[in-house]
Design a protein around this motif. Structure first.
Motif, short mmCIF file in Angstrom:
data_model
loop_
_atom_site.label_atom_id
_atom_site.label_comp_id
_atom_site.label_asym_id
_atom_site.label_seq_id
_atom_site.Cartn_x
_atom_site.Cartn_y
_atom_site.Cartn_z
N ILE A 65 -38.58 -74.32 -84.48
CA ILE A 65 -38.67 -72.91 -84.80
C ILE A 65 -39.03 -72.15 -83.53
O ILE A 65 -39.97 -72.52 -82.82
N ALA A 66 -38.29 -71.06 -83.24
CA ALA A 66 -38.56 -70.22 -82.09
C ALA A 66 -39.03 -68.85 -82.55
O ALA A 66 -38.41 -68.24 -83.42
N TYR A 67 -40.14 -68.40 -81.98
CA TYR A 67 -40.67 -67.06 -82.23
C TYR A 67 -40.35 -66.21 -81.01
O TYR A 67 -40.84 -66.49 -79.92
N LEU A 68 -39.52 -65.19 -81.21
CA LEU A 68 -39.04 -64.37 -80.10
C LEU A 68 -39.68 -62.99 -80.15
O LEU A 68 -39.40 -62.21 -81.06
N LYS A 69 -40.55 -62.70 -79.20
CA LYS A 69 -41.21 -61.40 -79.09
C LYS A 69 -40.31 -60.48 -78.29
O LYS A 69 -39.99 -60.76 -77.13
N LEU A 70 -39.88 -59.36 -78.91
CA LEU A 70 -38.98 -58.43 -78.25
C LEU A 70 -39.77 -57.42 -77.41
O LEU A 70 -40.92 -57.12 -77.71
N ALA A 71 -39.12 -56.89 -76.38
CA ALA A 71 -39.71 -55.84 -75.57
C ALA A 71 -39.92 -54.60 -76.43
O ALA A 71 -39.24 -54.41 -77.44
N GLU A 72 -40.86 -53.75 -76.03
CA GLU A 72 -41.22 -52.58 -76.82
C GLU A 72 -40.06 -51.64 -77.08
O GLU A 72 -40.02 -50.98 -78.11
N GLU A 73 -39.13 -51.55 -76.14
CA GLU A 73 -38.01 -50.61 -76.31
C GLU A 73 -36.98 -51.08 -77.34
O GLU A 73 -36.07 -50.34 -77.70
N HIS A 74 -37.12 -52.29 -77.83
CA HIS A 74 -36.21 -52.83 -78.85
C HIS A 74 -36.98 -53.05 -80.15
O HIS A 74 -38.16 -53.38 -80.14
N SER A 75 -36.28 -52.92 -81.26
CA SER A 75 -36.91 -53.07 -82.58
C SER A 75 -36.41 -54.32 -83.28
O SER A 75 -35.21 -54.49 -83.49
N ALA A 76 -37.34 -55.18 -83.65
CA ALA A 76 -36.99 -56.39 -84.40
C ALA A 76 -36.41 -56.02 -85.76
O ALA A 76 -35.52 -56.70 -86.27
N GLU A 77 -36.89 -54.93 -86.33
CA GLU A 77 -36.39 -54.49 -87.63
C GLU A 77 -34.92 -54.09 -87.54
O GLU A 77 -34.13 -54.41 -88.45
N ASP A 78 -34.52 -53.44 -86.46
CA ASP A 78 -33.11 -53.07 -86.27
C ASP A 78 -32.22 -54.30 -86.18
O ASP A 78 -31.13 -54.35 -86.75
N ILE A 79 -32.67 -55.32 -85.45
CA ILE A 79 -31.92 -56.56 -85.31
C ILE A 79 -31.79 -57.24 -86.68
O ILE A 79 -30.74 -57.73 -87.06
N ALA A 80 -32.91 -57.26 -87.43
CA ALA A 80 -32.91 -57.89 -88.76
C ALA A 80 -31.94 -57.18 -89.69
O ALA A 80 -31.23 -57.82 -90.48
N VAL A 81 -31.86 -55.86 -89.61
CA VAL A 81 -30.93 -55.09 -90.45
C VAL A 81 -29.49 -55.43 -90.07
O VAL A 81 -28.64 -55.64 -90.93
N LYS A 82 -29.21 -55.55 -88.77
CA LYS A 82 -27.86 -55.91 -88.31
C LYS A 82 -27.45 -57.30 -88.82
O LYS A 82 -26.29 -57.54 -89.11
N MET A 83 -28.43 -58.21 -88.92
CA MET A 83 -28.15 -59.56 -89.40
C MET A 83 -28.07 -59.63 -90.91
O MET A 83 -27.63 -60.63 -91.46
N GLY A 84 -28.50 -58.57 -91.60
CA GLY A 84 -28.44 -58.55 -93.05
C GLY A 84 -29.67 -59.14 -93.72
O GLY A 84 -29.62 -59.54 -94.88
N VAL A 85 -30.79 -59.23 -92.99
CA VAL A 85 -32.01 -59.78 -93.55
C VAL A 85 -32.61 -58.85 -94.61
O VAL A 85 -33.07 -59.28 -95.63
N PHE A 86 -32.56 -57.54 -94.35
CA PHE A 86 -33.11 -56.55 -95.29
C PHE A 86 -32.00 -56.03 -96.18
O PHE A 86 -30.93 -55.79 -95.82
#
Length: 86
Positions: A65-86
């Protein structure tokens, strides 16, 4: 190496969902032999975002399992929405 061979699938648990909201962090199941720099590069290529750090662990089922901390200028929530998680 092909990024699709390194990053297998998102890890969706209650803990990983909270990490998206509170830590700006995404959690993925990755290839067991992948090193942290390879995981970081593969994720940056796939999603065109900057990753600050990568932490890994092997779970009880033997998956890495990899935990990827994104830089402040990027949103993990936006990436999750693009992947269809939400």
């Amino acid at each position: 190496m092909d990024p699709y061979n390194i990053i297998i699938k998102p890890q969706l648990t209650e803990k990983s969902m909270n990490a998206i909201d509170y830590k700006n962090e995404l959690t993925f199941v990755v290839r067991r032999t992948a090193k942290k720099p390879e995981i970081k590069e593969a994720f940056q290529q796939l999603f065109e975002v900057k990753v600050e750090r990568v932490n890994t662990q092997i779970n009880s089922r033997g998956e890495k399992i990899a935990y990827l901390k994104l830089a402040e200028e990027h949103s993990a929530e936006d990436i999750a929405v693009k992947m269809g998680v939400f």
